[in-house]
Design an enzyme around this catalytic site. Sequence first.
Site, PDB file in Angstrom:
ATOM      1  N   ASN A  12     -18.935  28.222 -20.337  1.00 57.44           N
ATOM      2  CA  ASN A  12     -19.164  29.098 -21.665  1.00 57.44           C
ATOM      3  C   ASN A  12     -19.344  28.325 -22.880  1.00 57.44           C
ATOM      4  O   ASN A  12     -20.134  28.954 -23.773  1.00 57.44           O
ATOM      5  CB  ASN A  12     -18.058  29.965 -21.831  1.00 57.44           C
ATOM      6  CG  ASN A  12     -16.826  29.061 -22.065  1.00 57.44           C
ATOM      7  OD1 ASN A  12     -16.477  28.179 -21.230  1.00 57.44           O
ATOM      8  ND2 ASN A  12     -15.826  29.506 -23.300  1.00 57.44           N
ATOM      9  N   HIS A  13     -19.542  27.004 -22.910  1.00 57.01           N
ATOM     10  CA  HIS A  13     -19.814  26.333 -24.184  1.00 57.01           C
ATOM     11  C   HIS A  13     -21.172  25.451 -24.118  1.00 57.01           C
ATOM     12  O   HIS A  13     -21.640  24.904 -24.752  1.00 57.01           O
ATOM     13  CB  HIS A  13     -18.886  25.492 -24.854  1.00 57.01           C
ATOM     14  CG  HIS A  13     -17.639  26.217 -25.247  1.00 57.01           C
ATOM     15  ND1 HIS A  13     -17.677  26.872 -26.479  1.00 57.01           N
ATOM     16  CD2 HIS A  13     -16.274  26.189 -24.506  1.00 57.01           C
ATOM     17  CE1 HIS A  13     -16.353  27.443 -26.819  1.00 57.01           C
ATOM     18  NE2 HIS A  13     -15.766  27.058 -25.611  1.00 57.01           N
TER      19      HIS A  13
ATOM     20  N   HIS B   7     -15.952  27.367 -13.206  1.00 61.17           N
ATOM     21  CA  HIS B   7     -15.367  27.204 -14.781  1.00 61.17           C
ATOM     22  C   HIS B   7     -14.758  28.844 -15.322  1.00 61.17           C
ATOM     23  O   HIS B   7     -15.446  29.578 -15.229  1.00 61.17           O
ATOM     24  CB  HIS B   7     -16.659  26.961 -15.507  1.00 61.17           C
ATOM     25  CG  HIS B   7     -16.263  26.510 -16.874  1.00 61.17           C
ATOM     26  ND1 HIS B   7     -16.005  25.299 -17.048  1.00 61.17           N
ATOM     27  CD2 HIS B   7     -16.353  27.272 -17.986  1.00 61.17           C
ATOM     28  CE1 HIS B   7     -15.799  25.111 -18.571  1.00 61.17           C
ATOM     29  NE2 HIS B   7     -15.789  26.489 -19.138  1.00 61.17           N
TER      30      HIS B   7
ATOM     31  N   HIS C 262      -8.607  23.069 -19.451  1.00 59.42           N
ATOM     32  CA  HIS C 262      -8.366  22.105 -19.896  1.00 59.42           C
ATOM     33  C   HIS C 262      -7.068  21.224 -19.207  1.00 59.42           C
ATOM     34  O   HIS C 262      -6.554  20.182 -19.626  1.00 59.42           O
ATOM     35  CB  HIS C 262      -8.392  21.691 -21.254  1.00 59.42           C
ATOM     36  CG  HIS C 262      -9.647  22.141 -21.881  1.00 59.42           C
ATOM     37  ND1 HIS C 262     -10.088  21.791 -23.165  1.00 59.42           N
ATOM     38  CD2 HIS C 262     -10.867  22.562 -21.367  1.00 59.42           C
ATOM     39  CE1 HIS C 262     -11.303  22.027 -23.492  1.00 59.42           C
ATOM     40  NE2 HIS C 262     -11.565  22.349 -22.353  1.00 59.42           N
TER      41      HIS C 262
ATOM     42  N   ASP D  45     -13.328  18.644 -17.766  1.00 55.58           N
ATOM     43  CA  ASP D  45     -13.880  18.868 -19.339  1.00 55.58           C
ATOM     44  C   ASP D  45     -13.799  17.712 -19.957  1.00 55.58           C
ATOM     45  O   ASP D  45     -12.637  17.080 -20.073  1.00 55.58           O
ATOM     46  CB  ASP D  45     -13.111  20.075 -19.743  1.00 55.58           C
ATOM     47  CG  ASP D  45     -13.195  21.317 -19.282  1.00 55.58           C
ATOM     48  OD1 ASP D  45     -12.795  21.598 -18.375  1.00 55.58           O
ATOM     49  OD2 ASP D  45     -14.000  22.288 -19.719  1.00 55.58           O
TER      50      ASP D  45
ATOM     51  N   GLU E   8     -19.436  20.775 -21.232  1.00 52.87           N
ATOM     52  CA  GLU E   8     -19.636  21.634 -22.181  1.00 52.87           C
ATOM     53  C   GLU E   8     -18.812  21.599 -23.359  1.00 52.87           C
ATOM     54  O   GLU E   8     -19.170  22.206 -24.451  1.00 52.87           O
ATOM     55  CB  GLU E   8     -19.218  23.141 -21.562  1.00 52.87           C
ATOM     56  CG  GLU E   8     -17.541  23.121 -21.111  1.00 52.87           C
ATOM     57  CD  GLU E   8     -17.277  24.448 -21.756  1.00 52.87           C
ATOM     58  OE1 GLU E   8     -17.879  25.462 -21.718  1.00 52.87           O
ATOM     59  OE2 GLU E   8     -16.092  24.753 -21.390  1.00 52.87           O
ATOM     60  N   ASN E   9     -17.766  20.552 -23.489  1.00 51.77           N
ATOM     61  CA  ASN E   9     -16.995  20.197 -24.713  1.00 51.77           C
ATOM     62  C   ASN E   9     -17.247  18.885 -25.110  1.00 51.77           C
ATOM     63  O   ASN E   9     -16.609  18.350 -26.056  1.00 51.77           O
ATOM     64  CB  ASN E   9     -15.597  20.464 -24.373  1.00 51.77           C
ATOM     65  CG  ASN E   9     -15.228  21.694 -23.840  1.00 51.77           C
ATOM     66  OD1 ASN E   9     -14.568  21.965 -22.917  1.00 51.77           O
ATOM     67  ND2 ASN E   9     -15.410  22.930 -24.714  1.00 51.77           N
TER      68      ASN E   9
END
Length: 271
Positions: free
Chosen positions: A67-68, A150, A177, A8, A39-40
Amino acid sequence: MKIAFIGDIVGKPARLMLKKHLKRLQEEHFIDFTIGNYENASHGFGLTEKNCNELLGYGVDMMTGGNHSFDKKEILTMFERYPLIRPLNYPKKTAGNGIFKTEILGEKVAILNLMGHYTMPMVDNPFTMIVEVVEGLKEEGFKHIILDIHAEASSEKNTILQLLKQDISAILGTHTHIGTDDLQINQGCCYVTDVGLTGCRDGVIGMDSDIPMKRVLTSLGGHFDIDEKCQTILQMIIFELNEEGRCIEAEKIKIYGDSPKIVTEAFREII
Ligand SMILES: [Fe+2]
């Protein structure tokens, strides 16, 4: 072929770490292709087009999500123009694709992104779906298959390893993370439960710790933020695949701020 996988990528501190170190690491380790999880990447939530171009410029070749993936709405039009995927078990009508097919050193390579079940949005069953998808890719002649799983639960990631270790080249966990200490080559499959974030190392999962502390002490919510003056870390897995798509070498690279890199070799599991 040698592949680098960054977990991530959390916000600007992560992007700056990649700007500072990635190209040098690629040269030092003879990397042929680099994957990162986006995604982050934009202030902790999703990916903007500007940050996408930035990361591609720092040497990332393609990016996986989670999911993000859809937190920044501009992503909806980016899938067709950039080497980006999102978890393949989102419903069929969701924008984007969960499989990225490419060629590296003359070999067909498929990179997959799958989202777990526990605490995740309602998506299709990841376990039945991934088994079917991998079977289809093998029928298409793919021997080099790499999966970003993920997921929150380490048990789900372990289960994916047992389901697929004989069929795919690498299974790299993302989302928590927090890097785990179980990098292994298991029957020719490179596996780690979680690669761990690149970004801030001194907050809470890469975020400023003020809001998480307020949440637990008062039960009041708040929007997670990133402390751009934090202490940083870069975490990356490097693995080498032979012509049959089996993993023959793997190692974890960690860089704390500007300190020298720490390299840890994978355990070789033969049972
Ligand atoms: Fe996530």
